[in-house]
Design an enzyme around this catalytic site. Structure first.
Site, PDB file in Angstrom:
ATOM      1  CB  SER A  41      -0.958  -0.054   1.195  1.00 14.76           C
ATOM      2  OG  SER A  41      -1.983   0.895   1.082  1.00 14.76           O
ATOM      3  CG  ASP A 159      -4.545  -1.812   1.023  1.00 12.31           C
ATOM      4  OD1 ASP A 159      -3.700  -2.478   1.629  1.00 12.31           O
ATOM      5  OD2 ASP A 159      -4.533  -0.564   1.008  1.00 12.31           O
TER       6      ASP A 159
END
Length: 291
Positions: A41, A159
């Site tokens: 991320s 994610d």
């Protein structure tokens, strides 16, 4: 198998300001002693700036663009849009702060963790010229907060922090025995389990394995911390973590707090470099866990 050195950078949205400071300290000394790096991320976007050797790029992206309403907009989210528009952030970042791709792609190999929406497990993509934008969008695509699901290479993803927030075990699996981890929480942090697992399942009913991964995320996260604190006998893990008074939260947009968090990271990176050089009387033999 020859042992390798790896760098792992955790995500954490705006908490990534700490890692941006650490990596700027590294860039100042041209410190890249690793065989490969893995980011998750915001940790992946921090690594992009580091491996492209673009000092303060991540700082500017976080403080100037991630605080912009075009990126973070609760009103838009309330009417069915993105809470955070990660694709806009990536494209605007590249427009305002262009990457030196020649430097990026001649540096060490970099991987980014993404979460496969079909399996709920982590996949790890090596960043290459032809997949850079796709992988970065995927690893930063927060479930629920980012409405579209990035798809490429035959799969769809969200994610990377959902399935593997701190891919230290993946680094070990890939042969790393000297691993440096940049965290986005202080060392005493333990992730708490979600309070309402039924709600998580409902909100992610279209992707039940992602819902399940969100429910077990705290367990997986804390297992990674346990691995860091008690590594295998053939491995050394070095940790760079924010101090206990690090006040930046996932969605902090207050400039003074972000600046303070950056300075904490910068100092932590400088301290790490000093410890590696033995300036504090410490070296690789007597301080495997120092920051």
């Amino acid at each position: 198998m020859m042992s390798k050195k790896a760098l792992i950078v955790e995500g954490g949205a705006m908490r990534g300001i700490f890692a941006s400071g650490v990596l700027d300290a590294f860039m100042d000394q041209f410190f890249v002693p690793y065989d490969f790096a893995i980011g998750v991320s915001a940790g992946a976007t921090n690594l992009i700036g580091y491996l492209a050797h673009t000092p303060k790029r991540s700082f500017h992206v976080i403080t100037q663009l991630a605080t912009n309403k075009a990126f973070y907009d609760p009103a838009r989210f309330a009417t069915g849009g993105h809470l955070v528009d990660v694709k806009w952030l990536w494209e605007e970042s590249n427009r305002r702060y262009p990457l030196n791709k020649e430097t990026l792609f001649t540096s060490i190999p970099m991987y980014a963790a993404v979460t496969n929406v079909d399996t709920g497990s982590a996949d790890y993509y090596q960043i290459k010229r032809d997949n850079l934008s796709d992988v970065i969008e995927a690893t930063t695509a927060l479930p629920i907060a980012y409405k579209q699901t990035p798809c490429f290479s035959g799969g769809c993803y969200t994610d990377g922090g959902v399935a593997d927030s701190i891919p230290v075990r993946e680094a070990y699996r890939r042969g790393a025995r000297d691993i440096t981890v940049i965290l986005s929480h202080p060392l005493n942090y333990q992730m708490k389990a979600t309070k309402y697992p039924w709600l998580m399942k409902k909100m992610l009913s279209r992707h039940p394995n992602i819902g399940q991964s969100m429910i077990t995320r705290a367990d997986n996260y804390n297992q990674s911390l346990a691995f860091i604190r008690n590594p295998p006998k053939d491995a050394v893990i070095r940790v760079i973590a924010p101090p206990a008074n690090f006040a930046v939260k996932r969605l902090t947009i207050k400039q003074s707090l972000l600046e303070e968090g950056y300075q904490m990271g910068l100092k932590a990176g400088q301290d790490h470099l000093a410890s590696q050089k033995g300036i504090y009387g410490l070296n690789e033999d007597n301080c495997p866990f120092c920051v």
